[in-house]
Design an enzyme around this catalytic site. Structure first.
Site, mmCIF file in Angstrom:
data_model
loop_
_atom_site.group_PDB
_atom_site.id
_atom_site.type_symbol
_atom_site.label_atom_id
_atom_site.label_comp_id
_atom_site.label_asym_id
_atom_site.label_seq_id
_atom_site.Cartn_x
_atom_site.Cartn_y
_atom_site.Cartn_z
ATOM 1 C CB CYS A 103 23.707 15.558 27.220
ATOM 2 S SG CYS A 103 24.395 17.227 27.297
ATOM 3 C CE1 TYR A 153 26.750 10.943 28.647
ATOM 4 C CE2 TYR A 153 28.954 10.335 29.406
ATOM 5 C CZ TYR A 153 27.917 11.252 29.325
ATOM 6 O OH TYR A 153 28.037 12.483 29.912
ATOM 7 C CE LYS A 176 7.611 -4.370 -9.483
ATOM 8 N NZ LYS A 176 7.855 -3.150 -8.775
ATOM 9 C CG HIS A 217 -1.637 3.598 -1.157
ATOM 10 N ND1 HIS A 217 -1.957 4.735 -0.443
ATOM 11 C CD2 HIS A 217 -0.455 3.857 -1.750
ATOM 12 C CE1 HIS A 217 -1.011 5.638 -0.613
ATOM 13 N NE2 HIS A 217 -0.086 5.137 -1.402
ATOM 14 C CG MET A 227 8.129 5.936 -8.330
ATOM 15 S SD MET A 227 9.855 5.633 -8.706
ATOM 16 C CE MET A 227 10.113 4.080 -7.877
ATOM 17 C CB SER A 280 28.261 16.067 28.676
ATOM 18 O OG SER A 280 27.072 15.678 28.017
ATOM 19 N NE ARG A 328 3.893 -5.482 -12.725
ATOM 20 C CZ ARG A 328 2.787 -5.600 -12.010
ATOM 21 N NH1 ARG A 328 2.649 -4.888 -10.912
ATOM 22 N NH2 ARG A 328 1.832 -6.430 -12.369
ATOM 23 N NE ARG A 333 6.893 -4.919 -2.213
ATOM 24 C CZ ARG A 333 6.193 -3.960 -2.791
ATOM 25 N NH1 ARG A 333 6.768 -3.177 -3.696
ATOM 26 N NH2 ARG A 333 4.928 -3.756 -2.474
ATOM 27 N N GLY A 339 3.907 1.695 -4.038
ATOM 28 C CA GLY A 339 2.830 2.599 -4.398
ATOM 29 C C GLY A 339 3.262 4.001 -4.764
#
Length: 892
Positions: free
Chosen positions: A832, A852, A28, A457, A108, A765, A97, A341, A106
């Site tokens: 994997c 991979y 902010k 909100h 804080m 793997s 703020r 923002r 929302g």
């Protein structure tokens, strides 16, 4: 006096800070400074740094020198506004703020109209010539300050407000007159004194420092901690505090306030989007207290201010090269920007905005790929309402967050949190949500509110989490005391099923079937760019032809793990597996394996067809034998008849196979060593399936993986056996099939002796699920009783089964990869475990040089994008010479 600077000024034609100081000033504060620098109209103010917050949290008190700096910057504000803080004539009022470096909408606290007391409110009334406005501002201030600073529950103030409206026979706050508001102010102050034992503070300086401390303290509230935990935000960032001169949207019909986005945050459409309220303050829009108007209506009410707002939005989007979320106030026709923002958005919107901004020339392809967080893609893969389903639509609200979900109705966020954690599917139904509801929202499948708009909100938080949300369903009347809500004559009670369609806003009675999402052109284009950028190949874990087809649809470059034991759990097969395990002689075991052979062969054929031309890694039988054994008397009796032996004798055989620690017992390669017939049957099924589909024109690429190897001799013996079976089948069928044999590295000893094991392996793997268990000495099945506390207390930074333990398990992966390639330079190495779909783990696997990753089909797009992110960031950090061609790895 401390040499550390704590406060940065903005407004009045100049700013001390810039947007590059976001870590110091918070989002902010940094953006307000930047808006001032580029000429966007911003009220004057100052930002207290996040470092001051961190010092406050460490010391438990304000850092030395902060008070003096705040007083000095208050004087600058007074000079800029020609008003004086704390004086009864021309008083300066301020907002206080929070603003962290990472946006936490929302989570804080905010306080408006600070500086009002019984004297300054009269001055405000005289200056504005509007008693009602002055006392409306005063009651709002006492309400916010009483809640945020003094700790009085907000609903106690709201109860007094609702009582006053009922007594006056009105519905809206705006219908209360100045005298009503005077009465409310006194009632609010009495409530505050009752709750604290002290009179409500009248001195503006005392109010200001109380608010500053409260904003610092709001960093540590349970809702803020929960939000950071869900969103992976570090706890040590702290928050900035922005103190800004008040501008008033509640002065009358020529004033208002709103929230706007430079693009639609739900769809991504390049259209100015938002909502506003006439004669209101900003918290009214966010809290959903009144139903707002679409932003286009502002063109009719405040035409000049609307044109300025749209122009400011375009300027800011071009400047930041990103979709912006704007907060603004119109005071008697004059526009003021209070915040900008980066706008929160749905996954669909994120993809569309990234692609269209690239096409508009605002960003390049790499930046477009980086603009979409890999974890967001889960939203695109969520189900939607089955178009063929029969629906009983109760009502419709606003489509606040896309997707579809069914759940049982709950009205209480605490109940939602408890039941959701226990695995229940619940939908949280509220008049409107507040930050205190956050944990209940996280645990719910979806959220329904009867108040609020697309920027409320509930809407913002749900979109950020990827949860389905329908907001502002005005037809829904909630009666929480009786545990029900109604829509006209239709009543839905607590614990009944409903379904929400977050894409259309429909509220549907009952549990409705859903269908998989279709991925659009923008998604395909973005994923092509991601594939061009990434080095890591991405495969899928798939055990059935259907899973394999889905994996290929999501862009998998093959199957990295086919768990053959999962094929055995189907009805009609499990008894054959049990016969094979419990047979007392080779004849009985051979008979059971002959039953299983055609089943396995058919499964492999289906998977080879689905993955035509792509590699399929088939893991030989791995799980502990106890998972297959009959559990109760009925199962034993049934199996004894099929096997033709006495039930008591069979029970004895079952008991002989039970193990004290089955996860480290008779499983994996140990089965193949002690019962080689199992390996022979599985190898035969693989080779015969490959030959059969090859005759159909399909190109099978078989990779046979031996699990749980701890010594090179184990792998050498199994490899010899597999090659013998392969030679026999291919010779008999006069066929040639390409195949390789490798192993799964899931024991610490295997990683430590990887150079030896690599002499017998064509590929490695890493089975990071079991490697995590065996390295940390943790059982996935039992750790739930203490692991959450370890994470909560910071003993472990995260759940090691969700994101790789890089300092421990990661070192074994690095070592095993290095040793293996020293012995066999051409060794292909992958992973994997489900870590293969975790973005943070993928970052590590890329840096370690794996070829991979493999994960569940639905996580394949996530892994593809995460692999692109790390490749692009690595290239950017190291310069253009570091860019690695993904094409070179395409066959991996």
């Amino acid at each position: 006096m401390s040499s550390q600077r704590w406060v940065y000024f903005f407004g009045g034609g100049g700013a001390d800070g810039t947007r590059e100081q976001m870590g110091l000033l918070g989002g902010k504060g940094a953006n307000l400074a930047e808006m001032t620098r580029i000429g966007v109209p911003v009220p004057p103010g100052f930002t207290i740094t996040t470092e001051a917050c961190r010092q406050y949290m460490r010391r438990g008190d304000l850092p030395a020198g902060l008070v003096q700096e705040v007083e000095s910057n208050l004087r600058r504000m007074e000079e800029s506004t020609k008003r004086t803080f704390g004086r009864s004539s021309a008083p300066l009022l301020v907002s206080v703020r929070s603003g962290a470096a990472v946006s936490m909408p929302g989570m804080m606290d905010t306080i408006l109209n600070l500086g009002l007391n019984d004297e300054t409110v009269e001055a405000l009334a005289r200056d504005s010539q509007n008693d009602r406005f002055a006392y409306d501002s005063y009651r709002r201030f006492v309400h916010m300050y009483g809640n945020v600073v003094l700790g009085i529950k907000a609903d106690r103030f709201e109860h007094l407000l609702e009582e006053r409206k009922r007594g006056r026979g009105v519905k809206e706050d705006t219908e209360l007159n100045a005298n009503d508001l005077r009465v409310l102010v006194q009632q609010f102050k009495d409530l505050a004194q009752e709750g604290t034992g002290e009179p409500f503070p009248e001195e503006p300086a005392e109010q200001l420092w109380g608010a500053i401390r409260a904003v610092f303290d709001s960093w540590k509230t349970p809702r803020a901690i929960a939000y950071r935990k869900v969103n992976g935000i570090p706890d040590d960032l702290g928050t900035g505090v922005t103190v800004m001169a008040m501008v008033f949207g509640n002065l009358g019909p020529d004033s208002g306030t709103g929230v706007a986005f430079t693009r639609d945050p739900s769809t991504g459409e390049a259209e100015f989007f938002g909502e506003f309220l006439i004669n209101a303050q900003g918290e009214d829009v966010v809290a959903g207290i009144r139903d707002p108007l679409p932003i286009r209506e502002m063109m009719k009410v405040f035409p000049e201010a609307y044109e300025q707002l749209v122009a400011a939005g375009k300027t800011l989007e071009q400047h930041y090269r990103e979709m912006q979320d704007l907060e603004f106030t119109v005071e008697r026709g004059t526009l003021y920007m209070l915040q900008t923002r980066t706008g929160k958005r749905s996954a669909a919107a994120a993809v569309r905005i990234a692609v269209e901004m690239e096409e508009e020339g605002l960003i390049d392809k790499d930046e477009a790929v980086l603009r979409v967080e890999p974890s967001q893609l889960h939203q695109l893969l969520h189900p939607t309402i089955d178009p063929n389903a029969s629906l009983e639509v109760l009502t419709a609200g606003l489509p606040a967050a896309p997707g579809a979900a069914s759940g049982r109705v709950v009205f209480n966020p605490e109940e939602a949190a408890t039941r959701g954690a226990a695995g229940d599917s619940v939908i949280l139904v509220r008049r409107e949500t507040s930050p205190e509801d956050f944990e209940g929202m996280v645990a719910s499948k979806a959220i329904l509110t009867c108040r609020g708009g697309m920027t409320s909100h509930a809407a913002v938080v749900a979109r950020g989490m990827g949860k389905c949300c329908v907001a502002g369903a005005a037809g829904v009347q909630i009666d929480e005391a009786y545990g029900r809500f109604s829509v006209g004559d239709d009543v839905v009670r607590h614990n009944e099923w409903i379904t929400l369609d977050g894409s259309t806003g429909r509220v549907i009675r009952g549990k409705v079937p859903t269908v998989e999402a279709e991925l659009g052109e923008d998604f395909q284009k973005l994923m092509i760019w991601a594939d061009e950028a990434r080095r890591l190949s991405v495969r899928a874990n798939a055990d059935t032809p259907k899973d394999a087809e889905r994996a290929r649809k999501f862009g998998a470059a093959g199957i990295g793990l086919c768990r053959t034991e999962h094929m055995f759990f189907e009805e009609g097969r499990i008894d054959a597996v049990r016969e094979m395990i419990l047979s007392e002689n080779g004849t009985g075991r051979h008979r059971a394996l002959e039953k299983l052979l055609p089943m396995q062969r058919e499964d492999f054929e289906g998977i080879f067809r689905a993955m035509d031309g792509l590699p399929v890694t088939i893991r030989l039988l791995d799980p502990p034998l106890h998972e297959f054994l009959p559990m109760g008397g009925a199962e034993i009796k049934s199996l004894s008849k099929k096997m033709g032996i006495d039930a008591a004798k069979l029970r004895g055989l079952v008991d002989q196979h039970r193990e004290a620690n089955p996860m480290l017992g008779h499983r994996g390669v140990r089965l193949g060593i002690t019962i080689p017939e199992i390996t022979r049957m599985q190898a035969r099924a693989i080779f015969e399936a490959a030959v059969n589909v090859q005759k159909e024109g399909v190109t099978p690429v078989a990779e046979i993986m031996v699990p749980l190897v701890g010594t090179v001799e184990e792998l050498r013996r199994q490899r010899r056996l597999i090659e013998e079976v392969g030679q026999e089948v291919l010779s008999r069928c006069n066929a040639k099939v390409d195949y390789v044999i490798g192993t799964m590295i899931e024991l610490p000893r295997a990683a430590l002796t990887a150079d030896e094991i690599a002499t017998e392996a064509d590929f490695f793997s890493f089975g990071t699920n079991d490697l995590t268990q065996t390295t940390l000495g943790l059982s996935r099945d039992d750790a739930g009783s203490f692991l959450p506390r370890y994470i909560e207390e910071g003993i472990l930074p995260h759940d090691p089964f969700q994101s790789l333990d890089i300092e421990g398990v990661g070192k074994l992966v690095e070592l095993g990869t290095r040793l293996g390639r020293e012995a066999r330079p051409e060794l292909k190495v992958g992973v994997c475990g489900e870590h293969g779909g975790d973005p943070n783990s993928i970052d590590f696997f890329h840096r370690t040089g794996l070829d991979y990753v493999s994960c569940s089909p639905y996580r394949v797009p996530v892994a593809r994008l995460a692999a692109a992110h790390v490749a692009i960031k690595t290239a950017q950090a190291n310069g253009p010479m570091a860019t690695v061609s993904a094409a070179a790895m395409a066959g991996a």
